[in-house]
Design a protein around this motif. Structure first.
Motif, PDB file in Angstrom:
ATOM      1  N   ASP A 145      -6.445  -1.098  -0.235  1.00  0.00           N
ATOM      2  CA  ASP A 145      -5.116  -0.908   0.366  1.00  0.00           C
ATOM      3  C   ASP A 145      -4.766  -2.006   1.358  1.00  0.00           C
ATOM      4  N   GLN A 146      -5.368  -3.200   1.205  1.00  0.00           N
ATOM      5  CA  GLN A 146      -5.120  -4.290   2.150  1.00  0.00           C
ATOM      6  C   GLN A 146      -4.893  -5.610   1.414  1.00  0.00           C
ATOM      7  N   VAL A 147      -3.735  -6.211   1.669  1.00  0.00           N
ATOM      8  CA  VAL A 147      -3.388  -7.514   1.092  1.00  0.00           C
ATOM      9  C   VAL A 147      -3.419  -8.557   2.201  1.00  0.00           C
ATOM     10  N   ILE A 148      -4.160  -9.627   1.984  1.00  0.00           N
ATOM     11  CA  ILE A 148      -4.207 -10.702   2.963  1.00  0.00           C
ATOM     12  C   ILE A 148      -3.256 -11.820   2.536  1.00  0.00           C
ATOM     13  N   THR A 149      -2.613 -12.443   3.512  1.00  0.00           N
ATOM     14  CA  THR A 149      -1.709 -13.561   3.258  1.00  0.00           C
ATOM     15  C   THR A 149      -1.666 -14.417   4.512  1.00  0.00           C
ATOM     16  N   ASN A 150      -0.843 -15.457   4.519  1.00  0.00           N
ATOM     17  CA  ASN A 150      -0.666 -16.265   5.729  1.00  0.00           C
ATOM     18  C   ASN A 150       0.334 -15.601   6.663  1.00  0.00           C
ATOM     19  N   PHE A 151       0.127 -15.779   7.959  1.00  0.00           N
ATOM     20  CA  PHE A 151       1.029 -15.189   8.939  1.00  0.00           C
ATOM     21  C   PHE A 151       2.430 -15.769   8.796  1.00  0.00           C
ATOM     22  N   HIS A 152       2.518 -17.080   8.504  1.00  0.00           N
ATOM     23  CA  HIS A 152       3.859 -17.688   8.430  1.00  0.00           C
ATOM     24  C   HIS A 152       4.685 -17.132   7.271  1.00  0.00           C
ATOM     25  N   VAL A 153       4.031 -16.487   6.305  1.00  0.00           N
ATOM     26  CA  VAL A 153       4.764 -15.878   5.192  1.00  0.00           C
ATOM     27  C   VAL A 153       5.543 -14.656   5.652  1.00  0.00           C
ATOM     28  N   ILE A 154       5.003 -13.915   6.627  1.00  0.00           N
ATOM     29  CA  ILE A 154       5.651 -12.673   7.075  1.00  0.00           C
ATOM     30  C   ILE A 154       6.196 -12.779   8.492  1.00  0.00           C
ATOM     31  N   ALA A 155       6.179 -13.972   9.089  1.00  0.00           N
ATOM     32  CA  ALA A 155       6.667 -14.150  10.455  1.00  0.00           C
ATOM     33  C   ALA A 155       8.132 -13.741  10.566  1.00  0.00           C
ATOM     34  N   ASP A 156       8.454 -13.015  11.629  1.00  0.00           N
ATOM     35  CA  ASP A 156       9.824 -12.548  11.902  1.00  0.00           C
ATOM     36  C   ASP A 156      10.337 -11.582  10.850  1.00  0.00           C
ATOM     37  N   GLU A 157       9.462 -11.027  10.033  1.00  0.00           N
ATOM     38  CA  GLU A 157       9.872 -10.121   8.959  1.00  0.00           C
ATOM     39  C   GLU A 157       9.188  -8.763   9.150  1.00  0.00           C
ATOM     40  N   PRO A 158       9.947  -7.715   9.498  1.00  0.00           N
ATOM     41  CA  PRO A 158       9.332  -6.404   9.735  1.00  0.00           C
ATOM     42  C   PRO A 158       8.979  -5.642   8.467  1.00  0.00           C
ATOM     43  N   SER A 159       9.516  -6.066   7.323  1.00  0.00           N
ATOM     44  CA  SER A 159       9.296  -5.276   6.105  1.00  0.00           C
ATOM     45  C   SER A 159       9.206  -6.158   4.869  1.00  0.00           C
ATOM     46  N   PRO A 160       8.184  -7.002   4.771  1.00  0.00           N
ATOM     47  CA  PRO A 160       8.016  -7.807   3.556  1.00  0.00           C
ATOM     48  C   PRO A 160       7.693  -6.917   2.358  1.00  0.00           C
ATOM     49  N   LYS A 161       7.884  -7.442   1.164  1.00  0.00           N
ATOM     50  CA  LYS A 161       7.573  -6.701  -0.054  1.00  0.00           C
ATOM     51  C   LYS A 161       6.384  -7.340  -0.762  1.00  0.00           C
ATOM     52  N   ILE A 162       5.569  -6.502  -1.373  1.00  0.00           N
ATOM     53  CA  ILE A 162       4.439  -6.948  -2.179  1.00  0.00           C
ATOM     54  C   ILE A 162       4.820  -6.727  -3.631  1.00  0.00           C
ATOM     55  N   ILE A 163       4.912  -7.814  -4.411  1.00  0.00           N
ATOM     56  CA  ILE A 163       5.319  -7.712  -5.807  1.00  0.00           C
ATOM     57  C   ILE A 163       4.093  -7.944  -6.698  1.00  0.00           C
ATOM     58  N   PHE A 164       3.824  -6.990  -7.568  1.00  0.00           N
ATOM     59  CA  PHE A 164       2.669  -7.067  -8.459  1.00  0.00           C
ATOM     60  C   PHE A 164       3.012  -7.882  -9.706  1.00  0.00           C
ATOM     61  N   SER A 165       1.979  -8.248 -10.450  1.00  0.00           N
ATOM     62  CA  SER A 165       2.176  -9.086 -11.634  1.00  0.00           C
ATOM     63  C   SER A 165       3.003  -8.374 -12.703  1.00  0.00           C
ATOM     64  N   ASP A 166       3.028  -7.030 -12.689  1.00  0.00           N
ATOM     65  CA  ASP A 166       3.811  -6.287 -13.676  1.00  0.00           C
ATOM     66  C   ASP A 166       5.259  -6.084 -13.246  1.00  0.00           C
ATOM     67  N   GLY A 167       5.637  -6.621 -12.084  1.00  0.00           N
ATOM     68  CA  GLY A 167       7.016  -6.521 -11.620  1.00  0.00           C
ATOM     69  C   GLY A 167       7.269  -5.417 -10.626  1.00  0.00           C
ATOM     70  N   LYS A 168       6.347  -4.488 -10.470  1.00  0.00           N
ATOM     71  CA  LYS A 168       6.515  -3.416  -9.491  1.00  0.00           C
ATOM     72  C   LYS A 168       6.371  -3.983  -8.089  1.00  0.00           C
ATOM     73  N   PHE A 169       7.100  -3.418  -7.122  1.00  0.00           N
ATOM     74  CA  PHE A 169       6.919  -3.875  -5.755  1.00  0.00           C
ATOM     75  C   PHE A 169       6.863  -2.692  -4.785  1.00  0.00           C
TER      76      PHE A 169
END
Length: 339
Positions: free
Chosen positions: A58-82
């Motif tokens: 239940d944990q996705v790691i990414t760079n901080f600058h990808v989600i900076a200033d964003e309170p609700s980023p989306k995680i999109i899976f390879s099948d298109g679900k997010f």
């Protein structure tokens, strides 16, 4: 014949070393590319886009600058679900963040290593989504070679240097060896030279991440009609659908229910409120301009809207009563700056 056989074995051994790094990684390399490609995810916010991967169910790691200033980023899976993470922690200085999901995805986990050991010129593979959602399709895999470990007083974390060329959108993706074991996380790319945060350091650092520098949602629909409209679209942006539905007035609810209303917004990745202010000579109506980023058929569509919302105060909170919202086709640059 003996000399020929010996020479052939030498050539084969040298090929295996060049292709797989060292002989022990030859037999474990099959199926790695397919597994990595299905395991990485897009991470999309209103201000930036990148890549991530599951380090726990239940944990996705990414760079901080990808989600900076964003309170609700989306995680999109390879099948298109997010999905939208329910919690975000990170460390701005080391440029790392972890997004927590409601559901668990154990089959997608690429665990961080306890220790990273690489041989000179060892082949490595990185995965990510170059150009973010501007480039449709599955994750891109790029092959390169290990150059060296890098650390200095100016660097907050140790890095792995490779000859891989990273581009925008691949930030936060995994760097793996020929066996598919994570050795680093994509972070910096400069024309043929890329740096990756060392995976063993990341494993040590993740438990110390906090939400101190994570942008929080702060709205107050009880303050004013304008505040209620801002809150309404902020909840849609964050996919806090129960909170958004709670801002619909009693009269509005006579023509919809939660299921029908939420089905109108199933493909929305982001909502950007461009302009909102009280309508002149009105105490309950608000003028608004906003755009939406929609995920449709594996690609992003942008839509632009303007109009008014009439509100009504119920139980101490301003709620949505009637709307006159129209879609704007291909607005010019001045549309974004004029009231």
């Amino acid at each position: 014949m003996v000399v020929y056989m010996a020479a052939s074995l030498f050539v084969i051994a040298d090929y295996i070393r060049n292709q797989y790094g060292w002989y022990g990684k030859f037999l474990c390399s099959f199926g790695v590319r397919e597994n990595i490609q299905k395991s990485v995810v897009r991470v999309v916010g209103g201000y930036s886009e990148g890549t991530g991967f599951f380090i726990a169910p239940d944990q996705v790691i990414t760079n901080f600058h990808v989600i900076a200033d964003e309170p609700s980023p989306k995680i999109i899976f390879s099948d298109g679900k997010f999905v939208t993470p329910n919690r975000i922690v990170g460390d701005k200085e080391t440029d790392m963040a972890v997004l927590f999901t409601d559901d668990k995805y154990p089959d997608m986990v690429l665990p961080l290593p306890d220790k990273v050991i690489l041989q000179a010129d060892e082949p490595l593979i990185t995965a990510g989504y170059p150009l973010g959602t501007d480039l449709a399709g599955s994750a891109t895999l790029v092959r390169g070679r290990f150059i060296d470990f890098r650390k200095s007083k100016q660097m907050t974390v140790p890095y792995i240097q490779t000859d891989i060329s990273l581009v925008d959108g691949m930030s936060g993706g995994p760097l793996v060896d020929q066996c598919g074991q994570v050795v680093g996380i994509n972070t910096i790319g400069l024309a043929g030279l890329s740096l990756f945060i060392s995976g063993d350091w990341a494993k040590i650092g993740v438990p110390n991440f906090t939400d101190q520098n994570i942008t929080k949602i702060q709205v107050d629909p009880s303050e004013s009609p304008q505040g209620a409209v801002e809150a309404f679209y902020t909840y849609l942006k964050a996919r806090r659908m129960e909170d958004g539905f709670a801002l619909l007035s009693t009269e509005y609810l006579q023509k919809t229910n939660f299921e029908e209303w939420t089905n109108r917004f199933t493909d929305i990745l982001d909502v950007d409120v461009i302009f909102v202010e009280p309508q002149e000579n009105s105490e309950d109506t608000v003028n608004i301009k906003f755009s939406t980023k929609n995920w449709s058929g594996g690609e992003v569509d942008y839509h632009y809207y303007e109009g008014t919302w009439q509100t009504i105060k119920e139980d101490g909170v301003y709620k949505m009563l009637k709307s006159k919202i129209l879609e704007v086709d291909s607005p010019g640059w001045d549309w974004f700056y004029s009231n």
